[in-house]
Design a protein around this motif. Structure first.
Motif, PDB file in Angstrom:
ATOM      1  N   GLY A  41       1.632  21.962  -4.565  1.00  0.00           N
ATOM      2  CA  GLY A  41       0.289  22.051  -4.029  1.00  0.00           C
ATOM      3  C   GLY A  41      -0.179  20.776  -3.347  1.00  0.00           C
ATOM      4  N   HIS A  42       0.738  19.929  -2.932  1.00  0.00           N
ATOM      5  CA  HIS A  42       0.386  18.699  -2.238  1.00  0.00           C
ATOM      6  C   HIS A  42       0.653  18.833  -0.741  1.00  0.00           C
ATOM      7  N   LYS A  43      -0.099  18.071   0.031  1.00  0.00           N
ATOM      8  CA  LYS A  43       0.079  18.067   1.487  1.00  0.00           C
ATOM      9  C   LYS A  43       1.355  17.320   1.877  1.00  0.00           C
ATOM     10  N   GLY A  44       1.759  16.388   1.032  1.00  0.00           N
ATOM     11  CA  GLY A  44       2.943  15.568   1.272  1.00  0.00           C
ATOM     12  C   GLY A  44       3.131  14.601   0.121  1.00  0.00           C
ATOM     13  N   GLN A  45       3.741  13.478   0.418  1.00  0.00           N
ATOM     14  CA  GLN A  45       3.945  12.464  -0.621  1.00  0.00           C
ATOM     15  C   GLN A  45       3.400  11.130  -0.131  1.00  0.00           C
ATOM     16  N   ASP A  99       0.832  -1.203   0.000  1.00  0.00           N
ATOM     17  CA  ASP A  99       0.000   0.000   0.000  1.00  0.00           C
ATOM     18  C   ASP A  99       0.868   1.255   0.000  1.00  0.00           C
ATOM     19  N   TRP A 100       0.211   2.380  -0.220  1.00  0.00           N
ATOM     20  CA  TRP A 100       0.878   3.667  -0.124  1.00  0.00           C
ATOM     21  C   TRP A 100       1.281   3.925   1.326  1.00  0.00           C
ATOM     22  N   ILE A 101       2.443   4.528   1.508  1.00  0.00           N
ATOM     23  CA  ILE A 101       2.889   5.027   2.810  1.00  0.00           C
ATOM     24  C   ILE A 101       3.027   6.536   2.625  1.00  0.00           C
ATOM     25  N   ALA A 102       2.265   7.305   3.396  1.00  0.00           N
ATOM     26  CA  ALA A 102       2.230   8.758   3.191  1.00  0.00           C
ATOM     27  C   ALA A 102       2.938   9.502   4.319  1.00  0.00           C
ATOM     28  N   TYR A 103       3.471  10.663   3.959  1.00  0.00           N
ATOM     29  CA  TYR A 103       4.006  11.583   4.968  1.00  0.00           C
ATOM     30  C   TYR A 103       3.672  13.005   4.559  1.00  0.00           C
ATOM     31  N   ASP A 104       3.551  13.868   5.556  1.00  0.00           N
ATOM     32  CA  ASP A 104       3.241  15.279   5.329  1.00  0.00           C
ATOM     33  C   ASP A 104       4.523  16.088   5.220  1.00  0.00           C
ATOM     34  N   PHE A 105       4.498  17.093   4.349  1.00  0.00           N
ATOM     35  CA  PHE A 105       5.590  18.053   4.301  1.00  0.00           C
ATOM     36  C   PHE A 105       5.476  18.954   5.530  1.00  0.00           C
ATOM     37  N   PRO A 106       6.596  19.302   6.156  1.00  0.00           N
ATOM     38  CA  PRO A 106       6.524  20.278   7.260  1.00  0.00           C
ATOM     39  C   PRO A 106       6.043  21.624   6.710  1.00  0.00           C
ATOM     40  N   PRO A 107       5.280  22.387   7.500  1.00  0.00           N
ATOM     41  CA  PRO A 107       4.740  23.665   7.013  1.00  0.00           C
ATOM     42  C   PRO A 107       5.809  24.648   6.548  1.00  0.00           C
ATOM     43  N   ASP A 108       7.009  24.577   7.128  1.00  0.00           N
ATOM     44  CA  ASP A 108       8.062  25.534   6.785  1.00  0.00           C
ATOM     45  C   ASP A 108       9.012  25.035   5.703  1.00  0.00           C
ATOM     46  N   LEU A 109       8.673  23.938   5.031  1.00  0.00           N
ATOM     47  CA  LEU A 109       9.588  23.338   4.060  1.00  0.00           C
ATOM     48  C   LEU A 109       9.836  24.252   2.865  1.00  0.00           C
TER      49      LEU A 109
END
Length: 158
Positions: free
Chosen positions: A93-97, A75-85
């Motif tokens: 325009g994505h929340k993460g990968q 399955d997909w494993i997702a992570y969020d980009f830090p807000p200050d990246l």
């Protein structure tokens, strides 16, 4: 908590194991320390098969083509980009990968590694490492992903 995966950029990651069960790590170019080591990874082109993307990214970032398929995460494993990246990730325009990870066995010789195989160089150095040391070497916001990858592929490690 269920994530809306449509908000995440599709991506693949590769864990490359050598004959001794160690994993390939690259030292990222132009990345502030201390967490500059990571596995090859990259985006999936529109309509591209995930394994094709994994093999393409592996070649572009390492020059390696001599591999045999071992496994992949189901399955997909997702992570969020830090807000200050900021940087190029902000413009996607994505929340993460969201990532599917592939494990390969390297069947070539170390001399095959060419960090300049592709126009844009991702790494300036590389080494073989123990799989269990990788979560402590990656940027903190990706650690959870690396822990899941470690669990998924531990059977191939030294």
């Amino acid at each position: 908590m269920t994530r809306d995966l449509s908000l995440y950029r599709p991506n693949v990651g590769v864990v490359l194991f050598n004959r001794d069960g160690r994993v390939w790590l690259g030292h990222r170019v132009n990345t502030p320390g201390p967490w500059r080591w990571q596995f090859p990874q990259g985006g999936v082109d529109e309509g591209e098969d995930l394994e094709t993307a994994a093999r393409r990214e592996l070649f572009e970032e390492t020059g390696v083509r001599s591999v045999e398929y071992l496994d992949r995460t189901p399955d997909w494993i997702a992570y969020d980009f830090p807000p200050d990246l900021g940087g190029p990730r902000a413009k996607w325009g994505h929340k993460g990968q969201k990532q599917v990870w592939f494990a390969y066995r390297f069947t070539g010789e170390d001399a095959e590694v060419d960090l300049q195989a592709h126009g844009e160089q991702e790494f300036d150095a590389w080494r073989w490492a123990r799989l269990d040391e990788t979560p402590g070497l990656i940027v903190p916001f990706k650690r959870g992903v690396y822990e899941q990858v470690l669990s998924a592929f531990a059977r191939f490690a030294a």
